[in-house]
Design a protein around this motif. Sequence first.
Motif, mmCIF file in Angstrom:
data_model
loop_
_atom_site.group_PDB
_atom_site.id
_atom_site.type_symbol
_atom_site.label_atom_id
_atom_site.label_comp_id
_atom_site.label_asym_id
_atom_site.label_seq_id
_atom_site.Cartn_x
_atom_site.Cartn_y
_atom_site.Cartn_z
ATOM 1 N N ASN A 83 0.834 -1.198 0.000
ATOM 2 C CA ASN A 83 0.000 0.000 0.000
ATOM 3 C C ASN A 83 0.872 1.251 0.000
ATOM 4 O O ASN A 83 2.055 1.196 0.308
ATOM 5 C CB ASN A 83 -0.907 -0.001 1.230
ATOM 6 N N SER A 84 0.249 2.364 -0.326
ATOM 7 C CA SER A 84 0.958 3.658 -0.340
ATOM 8 C C SER A 84 2.272 3.556 -1.111
ATOM 9 O O SER A 84 3.321 3.997 -0.636
ATOM 10 C CB SER A 84 1.220 4.121 1.099
ATOM 11 N N LEU A 85 2.202 2.986 -2.268
ATOM 12 C CA LEU A 85 3.412 2.761 -3.060
ATOM 13 C C LEU A 85 4.055 4.071 -3.481
ATOM 14 O O LEU A 85 3.368 5.081 -3.738
ATOM 15 C CB LEU A 85 3.087 1.907 -4.276
ATOM 16 N N LYS A 86 5.377 4.044 -3.537
ATOM 17 C CA LYS A 86 6.174 5.205 -3.905
ATOM 18 C C LYS A 86 7.011 4.870 -5.137
ATOM 19 O O LYS A 86 7.324 3.697 -5.375
ATOM 20 C CB LYS A 86 7.107 5.577 -2.757
ATOM 21 N N PRO A 87 7.438 5.878 -5.886
ATOM 22 C CA PRO A 87 8.323 5.594 -7.035
ATOM 23 C C PRO A 87 9.573 4.823 -6.630
ATOM 24 O O PRO A 87 10.089 4.012 -7.409
ATOM 25 C CB PRO A 87 8.649 6.993 -7.554
ATOM 26 N N GLY A 88 10.049 5.038 -5.416
ATOM 27 C CA GLY A 88 11.223 4.332 -4.924
ATOM 28 C C GLY A 88 10.996 2.844 -4.713
ATOM 29 O O GLY A 88 11.953 2.092 -4.510
ATOM 30 N N ASP A 89 9.744 2.407 -4.781
ATOM 31 C CA ASP A 89 9.443 0.967 -4.663
ATOM 32 C C ASP A 89 9.573 0.254 -6.003
ATOM 33 O O ASP A 89 9.455 -0.976 -6.066
ATOM 34 C CB ASP A 89 8.024 0.761 -4.133
ATOM 35 N N THR A 90 9.803 1.011 -7.067
ATOM 36 C CA THR A 90 9.941 0.411 -8.385
ATOM 37 C C THR A 90 11.135 -0.530 -8.432
ATOM 38 O O THR A 90 12.255 -0.157 -8.085
ATOM 39 C CB THR A 90 10.105 1.503 -9.453
ATOM 40 N N ALA A 91 10.875 -1.770 -8.811
ATOM 41 C CA ALA A 91 11.921 -2.793 -8.850
ATOM 42 C C ALA A 91 11.332 -4.094 -9.359
ATOM 43 O O ALA A 91 10.105 -4.225 -9.482
ATOM 44 C CB ALA A 91 12.505 -3.019 -7.452
ATOM 45 N N ALA A 92 12.220 -5.041 -9.640
ATOM 46 C CA ALA A 92 11.779 -6.409 -9.861
ATOM 47 C C ALA A 92 11.684 -7.081 -8.497
ATOM 48 O O ALA A 92 12.633 -7.005 -7.710
ATOM 49 C CB ALA A 92 12.764 -7.148 -10.755
ATOM 50 N N TYR A 93 10.571 -7.704 -8.225
ATOM 51 C CA TYR A 93 10.347 -8.347 -6.931
ATOM 52 C C TYR A 93 10.466 -9.865 -7.106
ATOM 53 O O TYR A 93 9.841 -10.453 -7.999
ATOM 54 C CB TYR A 93 8.962 -7.984 -6.394
ATOM 55 N N TYR A 94 11.245 -10.465 -6.234
ATOM 56 C CA TYR A 94 11.527 -11.892 -6.308
ATOM 57 C C TYR A 94 11.032 -12.609 -5.056
ATOM 58 O O TYR A 94 11.309 -12.175 -3.933
ATOM 59 C CB TYR A 94 13.027 -12.142 -6.448
ATOM 60 N N CYS A 95 10.354 -13.704 -5.278
ATOM 61 C CA CYS A 95 9.914 -14.546 -4.178
ATOM 62 C C CYS A 95 11.052 -15.494 -3.784
ATOM 63 O O CYS A 95 11.782 -15.995 -4.649
ATOM 64 C CB CYS A 95 8.702 -15.357 -4.621
ATOM 65 N N ASN A 96 11.184 -15.721 -2.499
ATOM 66 C CA ASN A 96 12.202 -16.633 -1.976
ATOM 67 C C ASN A 96 11.554 -17.628 -1.020
ATOM 68 O O ASN A 96 10.689 -17.254 -0.227
ATOM 69 C CB ASN A 96 13.289 -15.838 -1.253
ATOM 70 N N TYR A 109 15.273 -21.250 -2.766
ATOM 71 C CA TYR A 109 14.701 -21.283 -4.104
ATOM 72 C C TYR A 109 14.154 -19.891 -4.420
ATOM 73 O O TYR A 109 13.695 -19.174 -3.512
ATOM 74 C CB TYR A 109 13.588 -22.323 -4.194
ATOM 75 N N TRP A 110 14.197 -19.551 -5.709
ATOM 76 C CA TRP A 110 13.784 -18.220 -6.141
ATOM 77 C C TRP A 110 12.756 -18.300 -7.246
ATOM 78 O O TRP A 110 12.798 -19.182 -8.110
ATOM 79 C CB TRP A 110 15.000 -17.432 -6.642
ATOM 80 N N GLY A 111 11.848 -17.331 -7.237
ATOM 81 C CA GLY A 111 10.943 -17.172 -8.355
ATOM 82 C C GLY A 111 11.622 -16.434 -9.490
ATOM 83 O O GLY A 111 12.769 -15.982 -9.369
ATOM 84 N N GLN A 112 10.896 -16.290 -10.591
ATOM 85 C CA GLN A 112 11.465 -15.672 -11.782
ATOM 86 C C GLN A 112 11.452 -14.154 -11.713
ATOM 87 O O GLN A 112 12.102 -13.489 -12.516
ATOM 88 C CB GLN A 112 10.702 -16.145 -13.033
ATOM 89 N N GLY A 113 10.717 -13.605 -10.778
ATOM 90 C CA GLY A 113 10.650 -12.161 -10.627
ATOM 91 C C GLY A 113 9.415 -11.577 -11.283
ATOM 92 O O GLY A 113 8.965 -12.061 -12.324
ATOM 93 N N THR A 114 8.873 -10.544 -10.662
ATOM 94 C CA THR A 114 7.737 -9.819 -11.234
ATOM 95 C C THR A 114 8.012 -8.325 -11.083
ATOM 96 O O THR A 114 8.466 -7.877 -10.025
ATOM 97 C CB THR A 114 6.412 -10.227 -10.555
ATOM 98 N N GLN A 115 7.765 -7.581 -12.128
ATOM 99 C CA GLN A 115 8.093 -6.157 -12.146
ATOM 100 C C GLN A 115 6.997 -5.325 -11.490
ATOM 101 O O GLN A 115 5.812 -5.500 -11.788
ATOM 102 C CB GLN A 115 8.320 -5.670 -13.574
#
Length: 120
Positions: A83-96, A109-115
């Motif tokens: 919530n309350s997302l900021k431009p600084g949160d922009t990134a590829a997010y990876y599940c672990n 183990y890692w996921g493939q990433g989601t932008q």
Amino acid sequence: QVQLVESGGGLVQAGGSLRLSCAASGSIFSINAMGWYRQAPGKQRELVAAITSGGSTNYADSVKGRFTISRDNAKNTVYLQMNSLKPGDTAAYYCNAKLGYVDGSEYDYWGQGTQVTVSS
């Protein structure tokens, strides 16, 4: 083999919300912890939030009060409500996922990433 499949990324305006999901499947004995990391261009991958099988959570200071991690142990799924997302949160997010085995060993183990892209 173990697979982590992520979903929920996308483009959102600053102040908006997104929910990420990550489901683990395959040869799973136990999942000790699951979490989300992110990596912005030119930066190192960093921990965003993590949750143990018992429900203990850990957050990066930059997301405390805005992001919430949760887990459905029956579905081997972890969620990240942002919530309350900021431009600084922009990134590829990876599940672990930290999987435990009968012999006491643990593997990452890692996921493939989601932008996730947050526009100002």
